[in-house]
Design a protein around this motif. Structure first.
Motif, PDB file in Angstrom:
ATOM      1  N   TYR A  50     -10.182   1.306  -4.808  1.00 43.84           N
ATOM      2  CA  TYR A  50     -10.809   0.773  -5.588  1.00 43.84           C
ATOM      3  C   TYR A  50     -10.070   0.282  -6.805  1.00 43.84           C
ATOM      4  O   TYR A  50     -10.623  -0.408  -7.700  1.00 43.84           O
ATOM      5  N   VAL A  51      -8.875   0.537  -6.835  1.00 40.44           N
ATOM      6  CA  VAL A  51      -7.895  -0.188  -7.807  1.00 40.44           C
ATOM      7  C   VAL A  51      -7.031  -1.267  -7.166  1.00 40.44           C
ATOM      8  O   VAL A  51      -6.659  -1.135  -6.078  1.00 40.44           O
ATOM      9  N   SER A  52      -7.408  -2.530  -7.566  1.00 36.58           N
ATOM     10  CA  SER A  52      -6.769  -3.745  -7.351  1.00 36.58           C
ATOM     11  C   SER A  52      -5.075  -3.619  -7.669  1.00 36.58           C
ATOM     12  O   SER A  52      -4.980  -3.608  -8.980  1.00 36.58           O
ATOM     13  N   VAL A  53      -4.415  -4.193  -6.696  1.00 37.59           N
ATOM     14  CA  VAL A  53      -2.804  -4.299  -6.934  1.00 37.59           C
ATOM     15  C   VAL A  53      -2.485  -5.780  -6.669  1.00 37.59           C
ATOM     16  O   VAL A  53      -2.661  -5.790  -5.523  1.00 37.59           O
ATOM     17  N   LEU A  54      -2.352  -6.567  -7.498  1.00 37.59           N
ATOM     18  CA  LEU A  54      -2.114  -7.975  -7.230  1.00 37.59           C
ATOM     19  C   LEU A  54      -0.711  -8.332  -7.678  1.00 37.59           C
ATOM     20  O   LEU A  54       0.027  -7.810  -8.361  1.00 37.59           O
ATOM     21  N   GLU A  55      -0.127  -9.173  -6.747  1.00 37.62           N
ATOM     22  CA  GLU A  55       1.229  -9.641  -6.924  1.00 37.62           C
ATOM     23  C   GLU A  55       1.009 -11.269  -7.459  1.00 37.62           C
ATOM     24  O   GLU A  55       0.310 -12.077  -6.659  1.00 37.62           O
TER      25      GLU A  55
END
Length: 144
Positions: free
Chosen positions: A23-28
């Motif tokens: 549920y944690v979004s990690v975006l590049e």
């Protein structure tokens, strides 16, 4: 990732993805300011990682609460991005589009030449930042 130490944000994000709940979004991101602001549009908490060049020892980790104070622009003056992180954040602040919590980790770079990978000192700092980010995420989830 052949942007020298300026690729530290991407490297950190790729390591972090392996260590956070779904549920944690990690975006590049590639440094496009409009895309950054769009990606945090509905977020309450954002943590951004970028390389800095302030003159401290390579691999030094700096942590800033950008939701409370402007970033020291001299830290973020060397970048392969179109706009520097400090400029993007101040534009978002001016447009009243900052998330409630915006934490910025700056990792002191050593090499910023294109065509080379991340320096060993910065690579070591990536692991430490991943550990700190996991603690930050846990703290923010308790607060929310």
């Amino acid at each position: 990732m052949y942007r020298g130490d300026d690729a530290v944000g991407l490297a950190t994000a790729r390591h972090l993805k392996k260590h956070v709940p779904d549920y944690v979004s990690v975006l590049e991101g590639s440094g496009n300011g409009v895309a950054f602001m769009e990606s945090w549009k509905n977020a309450d908490t954002v943590i951004l990682i970028d390389a800095v060049h302030s003159g401290t020892k390579p691999g030094t980790i700096h942590r800033f609460d950008a939701s409370a104070h402007p970033l020291p622009s001299e830290f973020f003056r060397y970048s392969t991005h179109t706009f520097g992180v400090a400029e993007i954040i101040e534009l978002a602040r001016t447009l009243n589009q900052l998330p409630s919590h915006l934490i910025v980790y700056g990792i002191e770079g050593k090499r910023f030449e294109a065509g080379i990978g991340i320096s060993p000192e910065v690579n070591t700092a990536v692991q430490e930042v991943v550990n700190r980010l996991r603690q930050d995420i846990h703290s923010f989830l308790k607060v929310s």
